[in-house]
Design an enzyme around this catalytic site. Sequence first.
Site, PDB file in Angstrom:
ATOM      1  N   GLY A  39      92.789   6.162  74.196  1.00 41.78           N
ATOM      2  CA  GLY A  39      92.357   6.820  75.413  1.00 41.78           C
ATOM      3  C   GLY A  39      93.079   8.123  75.651  1.00 41.78           C
ATOM      4  O   GLY A  39      92.682   9.179  75.169  1.00 41.78           O
TER       5      GLY A  39
ATOM      6  N   ARG B  88      82.160  -3.955  77.369  1.00 48.67           N
ATOM      7  CA  ARG B  88      83.609  -3.804  77.540  1.00 48.67           C
ATOM      8  C   ARG B  88      84.129  -4.793  78.579  1.00 48.67           C
ATOM      9  O   ARG B  88      83.556  -4.915  79.669  1.00 48.67           O
ATOM     10  CB  ARG B  88      83.967  -2.382  77.983  1.00 48.67           C
ATOM     11  CG  ARG B  88      85.465  -2.091  77.822  1.00 48.67           C
ATOM     12  CD  ARG B  88      85.830  -0.698  78.262  1.00 48.67           C
ATOM     13  NE  ARG B  88      86.975  -0.195  77.519  1.00 48.67           N
ATOM     14  CZ  ARG B  88      87.924   0.587  78.040  1.00 48.67           C
ATOM     15  NH1 ARG B  88      87.883   0.929  79.302  1.00 48.67           N
ATOM     16  NH2 ARG B  88      88.915   1.005  77.288  1.00 48.67           N
TER      17      ARG B  88
ATOM     18  N   TYR C   6      85.229  -3.661  88.185  1.00 39.82           N
ATOM     19  CA  TYR C   6      83.973  -3.106  88.681  1.00 39.82           C
ATOM     20  C   TYR C   6      82.930  -4.222  88.809  1.00 39.82           C
ATOM     21  O   TYR C   6      83.264  -5.397  88.733  1.00 39.82           O
ATOM     22  CB  TYR C   6      83.524  -1.955  87.788  1.00 39.82           C
ATOM     23  CG  TYR C   6      84.485  -0.784  87.853  1.00 39.82           C
ATOM     24  CD1 TYR C   6      84.747  -0.147  89.071  1.00 39.82           C
ATOM     25  CD2 TYR C   6      85.168  -0.339  86.721  1.00 39.82           C
ATOM     26  CE1 TYR C   6      85.649   0.913  89.148  1.00 39.82           C
ATOM     27  CE2 TYR C   6      86.068   0.722  86.794  1.00 39.82           C
ATOM     28  CZ  TYR C   6      86.309   1.340  88.011  1.00 39.82           C
ATOM     29  OH  TYR C   6      87.201   2.368  88.088  1.00 39.82           O
TER      30      TYR C   6
ATOM     31  N   GLN D  30      78.800   5.007  78.256  1.00 40.05           N
ATOM     32  CA  GLN D  30      79.191   3.815  79.004  1.00 40.05           C
ATOM     33  C   GLN D  30      78.432   3.774  80.330  1.00 40.05           C
ATOM     34  O   GLN D  30      78.533   4.690  81.150  1.00 40.05           O
ATOM     35  CB  GLN D  30      80.701   3.801  79.291  1.00 40.05           C
ATOM     36  CG  GLN D  30      81.160   2.482  79.904  1.00 40.05           C
ATOM     37  CD  GLN D  30      82.621   2.503  80.327  1.00 40.05           C
ATOM     38  OE1 GLN D  30      83.000   3.250  81.215  1.00 40.05           O
ATOM     39  NE2 GLN D  30      83.437   1.685  79.676  1.00 40.05           N
TER      40      GLN D  30
END
Length: 373
Positions: free
Chosen positions: A324, A234, A187, A100
């Site tokens: 996760g 994502r 982000y 990622q």
Amino acid sequence: MHKSLFSRHTLAGLRLANRIVMAPMNRNRACDTQLAPTAMSALYYAQRASAGLIVAEGTPVSPQARGCARTPGIYTPAQIVAWRNVTRAVHRAAGRIYLQLWHVGRVGHCSLRADGSPPVGPSTIGLSADRVPVLAGGHEPVLVPCHPPRALRTHEVREVVADFARAAANSLAAGFDGVEIHAANGYLFDQFRCPYLNDRSDEYGGTTGRRWRFLLETVAAVASVVGSERVGVRISPLGVAHEMQPDPAPLFTYGQLAYQLARMRVGYLHVYDQSASWIHDPASELLQHLRACYGGSIILCGGFDRQRAEAALSSDNADLVAFGKHFIANPDLVHRLRIGAPLAAYDAKTIYKGGESGYIDYPSLAEEAVAEA
């Protein structure tokens, strides 16, 4: 075709052994000197290689992209070599692994960069309460308030696009099977998407299409390096992490993105529900709209167990399901889900602590049985 968690799936020509994805999770175990993954990280990911696909942790594409201490990068030769040890370990265990690619944007602190430069974002709007972990002279990171960001200049936005393309090339050199672009969780790309933060007057601000332009240019640049089918994106619709506000028109905003990603033939769209709520509703208007706009593989993530995962696959809202925190304490999560075994609980105190404890010392079912014998 009937889809189940344990049926095979082909992603970008890769035959995945099952439809279980290990979601990207920062574990803050990089060495302090080179900001590279260690031998511990190679073992950590290899222990979990039974997942159909591993998406390795958010990895800064440049020194500017960093947002917390001890996150490994992918912008130096030493980091590439260290990541190569990780991918080799996963491949030896017959696993598949993507990296990622990450830029935190305004979520950061000046001390995280050698030159002491501030975080950057679409604007100068900063965070009021958010905190990030930094090294402040001690061995363990401490949480400190984020520093105010400065707005990226137009030419600097294009430089960040180039940073992602370079990081993608480095990822290939490190042996990854593909890359995922982190456009979720408040982000940098999510900040540019947000109309409450993005007050720009250049080509990267204003209309929804202009606010997505930065991400789409980055996707195109990364795809030119690794191939569009080996790129995932994502997103986190309705997310509020890092002081974000839900998009005022999520169907239009995320539908437009999904449509553009479909046109670009990216390998997958990874949809994360931070609230672990709407993503479990098979009649969710947002989920159905994303599926209608994007015909490629969709990964869903957010509070899944086996029953919910099977339901998502049966409804055709998902092709793969990401887990996760269950992967933290259950290195053999795939096996446990398959046989219906109890899942071990993770220790929240050691998620970001550093060291082997709470990282590579969680036992598999077989190891538990030996210990109890």
